[in-house]
Structures are given as C-alpha cells and as structure tokens.
Enzyme design. Structure first.
Site, short mmCIF file in Angstrom:
data_model
loop_
_atom_site.label_atom_id
_atom_site.label_comp_id
_atom_site.label_asym_id
_atom_site.label_seq_id
_atom_site.Cartn_x
_atom_site.Cartn_y
_atom_site.Cartn_z
CB CYS A 162 12.01 -5.93 6.23
SG CYS A 162 13.51 -6.04 5.21
CG HIS B 81 10.57 -8.30 2.67
ND1 HIS B 81 10.50 -7.04 3.22
CD2 HIS B 81 9.48 -8.97 3.15
CE1 HIS B 81 9.43 -6.94 3.98
NE2 HIS B 81 8.80 -8.11 3.97
CG HIS C 255 6.03 -8.36 6.56
ND1 HIS C 255 6.28 -8.32 5.21
CD2 HIS C 255 4.68 -8.20 6.68
CE1 HIS C 255 5.16 -8.16 4.53
NE2 HIS C 255 4.17 -8.09 5.40
#
Length: 383
Positions: A295, A343, A355
């Site tokens: 990520c 994240h 993402h």
C-alpha cells in the site's frame, strides 16, 4: 389381602420442598449446559464462515502492520549498509596510508642505526602511543630532520583517526546487524500470518466460499453506498461555495473567470495518472514497483512520479503533508486507515480511492469505506 400402601415419592428435599427425581435431573442438565456454554469452544469445532472472514481480515491487517515494520527495517538496513561500506573503504585507505608511513619510519630508524645512532627496536617505536613518548625514551627527536619529524607527527595523528574510524565502523556494523535481525523477524511474522490465513481459506467448502463471497459483496455494496453519500455531500458543499463566491463578485464588466485551479498539469493529477496505470498489478508486501506494490509502496511511487518524495512507511507518510477533513478531501490526497495507521490509499474523488489492498489482491479502485467508516484514520495532502 395385604393392605395397600401408598408409595413414598422418591427424590430429595431442598429447604423442606420435596423435589422429584426428574426435576433434579433437569436441574443437573441445566447446570451442565450452563457450564458448557461458559467453557471455551472445542478446538475441534469448525469455525463459521463469518468467524473465518473476521479472522482472515485480522490476519491480513496484522501482516500489513508487520509489513510496515519490515519496510522501515529494510530502509534502515539499506542506509546502514551504505554507511558501513563507506566507513570500511575509508578505514582501508587510512590503513594503507599508515602502512606506507610505517615503512618510511622504519627506514628512518634503519638510517639512524647505520649512522651510528643507538636506535632502539623499531617495533617499540611503532607501538608507542605518541611520538613524544617514544622519543623521550630514545632521545632521537633531535637527530631527526624537520621532514622526518613531520612524518612522525602525521603517522600518529593518522593512526589515532584510523582507530576512531574503526570504532565507528564497528558500531555501524552492530546497528546494521540489529536492523537485519528486525528485518528477519518481521519477514517471519508476515509469512506466518499469511500462511495461517491461506490455510483457513483452504479449509472452506465450495458452499462456504460462496457464502464468504456473498458477505464480501454485501460489504462492498454498503461501502459503495457510503461513498456515493460522501460524493453527494462534497458536491453540495462545492455548489454552496460556488454560489457564495458568485454572489460576492462585482458586476463591473469583468468576465467573472473562475478562480478554481485546474487539475491539469498539477502534481495531484500526475500522481493519480501514475496510480491509475498500476491498477491490476498484484499486491506484494515490501514491493515498491514497478511490477507489484504494497500500500505505501504504491502511494510513494505515485507521488514520486509527481516530483514529491514521500517516506517509505505509512506511519511516516501520515506526517508528510497537511491534514484535512474528510469532507474536504481532494483527488490525490492520501487516506490513512486504522488506529495504527497500517494502510493507505490515494483518493480519486467521489468517495473512491486507488490502493493496494492486501495479499492475494490487486491494485484497484475501491470505496474508502471498504472496511467501514470507523477505520478511516485521517486524510493528508502531500502537496
């Protein structure tokens, strides 16, 4: 004929009340059931699909958090390796210079011996802590020429500096070893969690996998609904702001050109264009592209394409810009998730983001509410 006797009811008495056998058995069964309910579930019991889904999600999130530790350790290890290599090269060059100076000093001692001076053992000279310590004992300082004295001073100065550099290199090497141990530990932790998640999923039947897919679809539909609601709120806010700006303009013949900045050519647009081009590439923990990403590797690469340098980890990226309210989020902003900031995605507008979700998935566009509104931590504008 024997008299008829009425049978005495069997059972026990509790506080003067006769309790039949069946009632006693019922009470015992209730007690046992209560104990069973309070006891830990049997290890042989197969978890439900809902339990598997929650556990797998938790494992993926824990693995992602461990990935940030891995990324930080890897970055530190890379920097420390470069430093160690630089220090070792420096020490090698200094050592070579000392060896040359030692040979020159040895030739001075030999020359003194040949001229009749009572030169002591050269080894004693070379082991002295300072040139003065040596020559105070030998009384040879006065016999040396200016150039020879200069060489002696340089030798001991360089030897002291080399020893310090060796100590510095040793300390850097210890730090490097620690970083590599952290790297190894984080890697093991990630692999263990991902292995457990894969094993749990592999045990599901076809019917259970179908139920799991239905649960995921329902979550995505709800996330999409929330994204659309956010998009409506943001559009309403933009229209309200535009109306306020319009009412405040003068009618003095000006063209009334909008002051809203075009996104064409901006850094945010470049970052988004890069992110969109990565859609479909696999998530791989620790990856920074160009073939796969985790990520923070994706967001770092996207903004790098726009000329902005972001740190490697999510918990460093969250400090690399200006925090803005979710309602004011603009395309290109970074959206961070969970309390531990494990994240991150890049906002594309209308409640959506690009993402790299998790292991086994691919870079994709998805609602920022993919895990519910409660997991959204913050929004940061890098530029």
């Amino acid at each position: 004929m024997a008299p008829h006797r009425k049978a005495r009811p069997s059972g026990t008495r509790i506080a003067g009340i006769r309790t039949p056998v069946l009632a006693t058995a019922a009470l015992t069964s209730v007690a046992l059931l209560s104990q069973t309910a309070n006891a830990a579930p049997s290890p042989d019991r197969k978890p439900s699909v809902e339990e598997v889904e929650k556990k797998v999600d938790d494992l993926y999130r824990q693995a992602e958090s461990a990935t940030d530790k891995y990324n930080a350790a890897k970055e530190q290890s890379t920097k420390q390796r470069k430093r160690v290599d630089t220090l070792l090269d420096d020490v090698a060059q200094r050592t070579q210079k000392l060896n040359e100076a030692r040979e020159q000093l040895g030739s001075y001692a030999a020359a003194q011996y040949r001229t009749g001076a009572a030169a002591p053992d050269t080894a004693t000279f070379l082991l002295a802590d300072t040139p003065q310590d040596y020559f105070d004992q030998t009384q040879l300082m006065d016999r040396l020429t200016g150039r020879q004295k200069e060489t002696v001073d340089d030798y001991f100065t360089d030897r002291s500096a080399t020893m310090k550099k060796r100590q510095e290199a040793a300390e850097s090497l210890r730090t490097l070893t620690e970083s590599q141990e952290t790297l190894k530990s984080s890697k093991t932790e990630i692999q263990k969690k991902l292995g457990t998640a894969r094993e749990m999923l592999s045990r599901l039947t076809a019917e259970e996998k179908a139920r799991l897919a239905a649960i995921e679809k329902k979550k995505q539909e709800e996330a999409q609904r929330q994204a659309e609601e956010l998009a409506r709120q943001q559009e309403a806010a933009r229209q309200k702001q535009a109306a306020q700006e319009s009412s405040s303009t003068t009618t003095s013949g000006s063209s009334g050109t909008s002051t809203t900045d075009s996104s064409n050519g901006t850094q945010a647009e470049k970052a988004l264009a890069y992110a969109r081009a990565q859609v479909g590439k696999p998530y791989v923990w620790g990856a920074t592209g160009p073939d796969s990403y985790d990520c923070s590797g994706l967001t770092q690469a996207a903004w790098k394409a726009a000329g902005v340098s972001l740190p490697r980890t999510t918990y460093d990226q969250v400090d690399a810009g200006t925090t803005v309210p979710l309602a004011d989020a603009q395309p290109g902003d970074l959206i961070f998730f969970y309390d531990d900031i494990s994240h991150v995605g890049i906002y594309i507008g209308d409640g959506m983001m690009i993402h790299a979700p998790k292991p086994g998935a691919y870079v994709r566009e998805e609602s920022i509410y993919y895990g519910g509104s409660s997991i959204i931590h913050s929004v940061v504008r890098p530029a």
